[in-house]
Design a protein around this motif. Structure first.
Motif, PDB file in Angstrom:
ATOM      1  N   TRP A  27       0.839  -1.203   0.000  1.00  0.00           N
ATOM      2  CA  TRP A  27       0.000   0.000   0.000  1.00  0.00           C
ATOM      3  C   TRP A  27       0.873   1.252   0.000  1.00  0.00           C
ATOM      4  CZ3 TRP A  27      -4.569   1.735  -1.149  1.00  0.00           C
ATOM      5  CH2 TRP A  27      -5.020   2.942  -0.627  1.00  0.00           C
ATOM      6  N   LYS A  28       1.905   1.246   0.815  1.00  0.00           N
ATOM      7  CA  LYS A  28       2.801   2.403   0.884  1.00  0.00           C
ATOM      8  C   LYS A  28       3.530   2.627  -0.436  1.00  0.00           C
ATOM      9  CE  LYS A  28       3.711   2.326   5.825  1.00  0.00           C
ATOM     10  NZ  LYS A  28       4.710   2.083   6.872  1.00  0.00           N
ATOM     11  N   ALA A  29       3.782   1.551  -1.168  1.00  0.00           N
ATOM     12  CA  ALA A  29       4.514   1.649  -2.428  1.00  0.00           C
ATOM     13  C   ALA A  29       3.640   2.146  -3.583  1.00  0.00           C
ATOM     14  CB  ALA A  29       5.115   0.293  -2.784  1.00  0.00           C
ATOM     15  N   LEU A  30       2.328   2.157  -3.410  1.00  0.00           N
ATOM     16  CA  LEU A  30       1.441   2.595  -4.489  1.00  0.00           C
ATOM     17  C   LEU A  30       1.547   4.103  -4.707  1.00  0.00           C
ATOM     18  CD1 LEU A  30      -1.930   0.707  -3.834  1.00  0.00           C
ATOM     19  CD2 LEU A  30      -0.164   0.134  -5.479  1.00  0.00           C
ATOM     20  N   SER A  31       1.446   4.495  -5.966  1.00  0.00           N
ATOM     21  CA  SER A  31       1.415   5.921  -6.288  1.00  0.00           C
ATOM     22  C   SER A  31      -0.005   6.439  -6.074  1.00  0.00           C
ATOM     23  CB  SER A  31       1.825   6.131  -7.748  1.00  0.00           C
ATOM     24  OG  SER A  31       0.831   5.599  -8.610  1.00  0.00           O
ATOM     25  N   ASP A  32      -0.156   7.751  -6.093  1.00  0.00           N
ATOM     26  CA  ASP A  32      -1.491   8.344  -5.939  1.00  0.00           C
ATOM     27  C   ASP A  32      -2.422   7.867  -7.048  1.00  0.00           C
ATOM     28  OD1 ASP A  32      -0.730   9.671  -3.669  1.00  0.00           O
ATOM     29  OD2 ASP A  32      -0.375  11.594  -4.670  1.00  0.00           O
ATOM     30  N   LYS A  33      -1.882   7.719  -8.240  1.00  0.00           N
ATOM     31  CA  LYS A  33      -2.685   7.271  -9.382  1.00  0.00           C
ATOM     32  C   LYS A  33      -3.173   5.838  -9.162  1.00  0.00           C
ATOM     33  CE  LYS A  33      -2.564   6.988 -14.406  1.00  0.00           C
ATOM     34  NZ  LYS A  33      -1.763   7.143 -15.619  1.00  0.00           N
ATOM     35  N   GLN A  34      -2.316   4.994  -8.597  1.00  0.00           N
ATOM     36  CA  GLN A  34      -2.693   3.606  -8.342  1.00  0.00           C
ATOM     37  C   GLN A  34      -3.682   3.501  -7.181  1.00  0.00           C
ATOM     38  OE1 GLN A  34       1.392   2.344  -7.842  1.00  0.00           O
ATOM     39  NE2 GLN A  34       1.238   0.990  -9.630  1.00  0.00           N
TER      40      GLN A  34
ATOM     41  N   PRO B  81      -8.437   4.349  -7.556  1.00  0.00           N
ATOM     42  CA  PRO B  81      -9.661   3.535  -7.569  1.00  0.00           C
ATOM     43  C   PRO B  81     -10.112   3.117  -6.167  1.00  0.00           C
ATOM     44  CG  PRO B  81      -7.872   2.424  -8.770  1.00  0.00           C
ATOM     45  CD  PRO B  81      -7.369   3.751  -8.331  1.00  0.00           C
ATOM     46  N   TYR B  82      -9.156   2.883  -5.292  1.00  0.00           N
ATOM     47  CA  TYR B  82      -9.499   2.490  -3.919  1.00  0.00           C
ATOM     48  C   TYR B  82     -10.058   3.682  -3.146  1.00  0.00           C
ATOM     49  CZ  TYR B  82      -6.672  -1.454  -5.356  1.00  0.00           C
ATOM     50  OH  TYR B  82      -6.173  -2.523  -6.048  1.00  0.00           O
ATOM     51  N   GLU B  83      -9.499   4.866  -3.412  1.00  0.00           N
ATOM     52  CA  GLU B  83     -10.007   6.083  -2.778  1.00  0.00           C
ATOM     53  C   GLU B  83     -11.446   6.346  -3.233  1.00  0.00           C
ATOM     54  OE1 GLU B  83      -8.438   7.764  -0.485  1.00  0.00           O
ATOM     55  OE2 GLU B  83      -6.349   7.155  -0.709  1.00  0.00           O
ATOM     56  N   ALA B  84     -11.715   6.087  -4.510  1.00  0.00           N
ATOM     57  CA  ALA B  84     -13.069   6.289  -5.039  1.00  0.00           C
ATOM     58  C   ALA B  84     -14.052   5.318  -4.387  1.00  0.00           C
ATOM     59  CB  ALA B  84     -13.073   6.111  -6.553  1.00  0.00           C
ATOM     60  N   LYS B  85     -13.631   4.062  -4.234  1.00  0.00           N
ATOM     61  CA  LYS B  85     -14.491   3.074  -3.571  1.00  0.00           C
ATOM     62  C   LYS B  85     -14.757   3.482  -2.126  1.00  0.00           C
ATOM     63  CE  LYS B  85     -13.065  -0.995  -6.208  1.00  0.00           C
ATOM     64  NZ  LYS B  85     -12.388  -2.300  -6.140  1.00  0.00           N
TER      65      LYS B  85
END
Length: 103
Positions: free
Chosen positions: A64-71, A74-78
């Motif tokens: 999770w920490k390694a994910l970029s804002d773009k990645q 979709p989770y933020e939208a959910k």
């Protein structure tokens, strides 16, 4: 007559009793991380057979920490949609509870 708060035998401090949670109350919304973790947990277990529950959590946290804002988007939208669902359900639940009290 109200019951006095019970003292803990081990610490001697006064313990407060929690009110029972209503089973009909709406469930809280999940965070973006929880949507990610629920989606990725099985992949982590397949990639790391025999790994403990705690280690799965650590691996998920690192990913999770390694994910970029773009990645993460979709989770933020959910998470935002689930938060909206919770707020709507809570509002309806509270309105229903207020209606029952006034009846």
């Amino acid at each position: 007559m109200p019951k006095a708060a019970a003292k803990s035998k081990t610490t001697g401090k006064v313990e407060k009793r929690r009110a029972k949670k209503d089973p009909n109350a709406p469930k809280r919304g999940l965070s973006a991380y929880m949507f990610f973790a629920n989606e990725q947990r099985e992949n982590v277990r397949e990639e790391n057979p025999g790994v403990s529950f705690g280690q799965v959590g650590k691996i998920l946290g690192e990913r999770w920490k390694a994910l970029s804002d773009k990645q993460r988007a979709p989770y933020e939208a959910k998470a935002a949609a689930d938060k909206k669902r919770y707020e709507d359900e809570k509002q309806a639940y509270n309105a229903e509870a207020d209606e029952e009290e006034s009846s």
